[in-house]
Design a protein around this motif. Structure first.
Motif, PDB file in Angstrom:
ATOM      1  N   SER A 128       0.987  -1.304   0.042  1.00 12.46           N
ATOM      2  CA  SER A 128       0.374   0.051  -0.025  1.00 12.46           C
ATOM      3  C   SER A 128       0.848   1.547   0.525  1.00 12.46           C
ATOM      4  N   VAL A 129       1.550   1.998  -1.305  1.00 12.54           N
ATOM      5  CA  VAL A 129       2.346   2.865  -1.227  1.00 12.54           C
ATOM      6  C   VAL A 129       1.986   3.707  -2.764  1.00 12.54           C
ATOM      7  N   LYS A 130       2.586   4.359  -2.393  1.00 13.47           N
ATOM      8  CA  LYS A 130       2.079   5.892  -3.082  1.00 13.47           C
ATOM      9  C   LYS A 130       3.407   5.774  -4.105  1.00 13.47           C
ATOM     10  N   THR A 131       2.602   5.656  -5.253  1.00 15.38           N
ATOM     11  CA  THR A 131       3.980   4.917  -6.280  1.00 15.38           C
ATOM     12  C   THR A 131       4.094   6.581  -7.230  1.00 15.38           C
ATOM     13  N   ASN A 132       4.117   7.767  -6.538  1.00 11.79           N
ATOM     14  CA  ASN A 132       4.743   9.157  -7.963  1.00 11.79           C
ATOM     15  C   ASN A 132       6.067   9.619  -7.609  1.00 11.79           C
TER      16      ASN A 132
END
Length: 313
Positions: free
Chosen positions: A174-178
């Motif tokens: 569950s991560v931010k991909t930017n």
């Protein structure tokens, strides 16, 4: 100046069966392992994912990719009985709300392939044949090349990170991909490949932590063309300072004694490209040597610089 040492992060064939097959112990958070992660670009290797206490799929986390994954957590399993103590440091900073929530993806080095995996390829390819021969000879003298010509493999290593590992992490966790929430870090050759990664993939990585960056490439400054080649590469390829953050540091003892003079020249290039204190730091640590013990003492500094809670998501 010539130094032949295999200390600190210079792990070639010292990756033991114990480190490969057993899970490190962590004090804070939990570890999950991707065992023998296969790649089309580099040799298969373990990848350890550190999740902070309270990790939940209900939240989104920044991601810190770190090289030399064998050296991050458990000193009992490290070849030199030293580690970064990443779990302790990260857990304390998170507890004190000094950094935004993040996970750590620790990529094990490939042992014998470590130096070619981490050696920036394009600066090397810019050399003349005679200069390449000098680099090969110096690496043979330090036993980092056994036979034949030295051939960097860092472009493939970065493809492994960007095209194979990051998509897997983005899908499974569950991560931010930017870009703004994707960071890369390492020391010594790991610092060098982190610099190369943010320059080659500025749309992927928003920040690079480069500790005790091994600007010499080999272990001999005499007639060594690599520092000049690295400086020329940076002049042409540094990413936009408005969208990226870079941290450098070094001590001045043992192998780190080779770095301050070159780092000062890198600092000039950074200023010329518009990097200021908001998006770039270079720290000097007189009296500190080239070791995990030294890096763990100051690792909280770049973590707060990159992941500080004052940063917008």
């Amino acid at each position: 100046m010539q130094i032949f040492v295999l200390g600190a992060a210079f792990i070639l064939n010292v990756c033991t069966t114990l480190a490969q097959n057993q899970m490190p112990k962590v004090v804070g958070g939990t570890l999950e392992r991707l065992e023998n992660f296969k790649s089309e670009y580099v040799t298969a290797r373990n990848v350890d994912i550190w999740l902070p206490k309270g990790y939940s799929n209900k939240n989104k986390y920044a991601v810190l990719y770190m090289h030399d994954g064998q050296m991050l957590y458990d000193a009992d399993m490290a070849w030199n009985k030293q580690t970064w103590n990443v779990d302790d440091i990260a857990s304390e900073l998170l507890k004190e709300n000094k950094v935004k929530p993040f996970i750590v993806v620790g990529i094990h080095n490939g042992g014998a392939t470590r130096h070619p995996d981490y050696f920036p390829q394009k600066p090397y390819q810019s050399l003349s044949i005679a200069e390449k021969d000098t680099v090969t000879a110096q690496l043979k003298a330090s036993t980092h090349v056994k036979s034949g010509d030295f051939t960097p493999n860092s472009d493939n290593y970065l493809k492994f990170l960007v095209k194979e590992l990051k998509p897997y992490i983005d899908q499974k966790f569950s991560v931010k991909t930017n870009r703004k929430n994707t960071f890369i870090a390492g020391s010594s050759m790991g610092g060098l490949i982190s610099m190369y990664a943010i320059s080659e993939y500025p749309k992927v990585f928003g920040g690079a932590i480069c500790m005790s960056t091994h600007w010499v490439g080999t272990f001999n400054l005499d007639n060594n063309p690599m520092p000049r080649a690295f400086l020329s590469y940076l002049k042409e390829n540094l990413p936009n300072p408005r969208k990226h953050k870079i941290y450098f540091d070094c001590g001045d003892k043992t192998l780190d004694a080779l770095y301050p003079e070159i780092q000062a020249k890198v600092d000039v290039v950074m200023k010329e490209h518009g990097y200021k204190s908001k998006n770039w730091q270079t720290r000097y640590f007189p009296g500190e040597n080239h070791s995990e013990d030294a890096w763990q003492k100051r690792f909280s500094i770049p973590l707060k610089f990159m992941l500080g809670t004052n940063e917008k998501n």
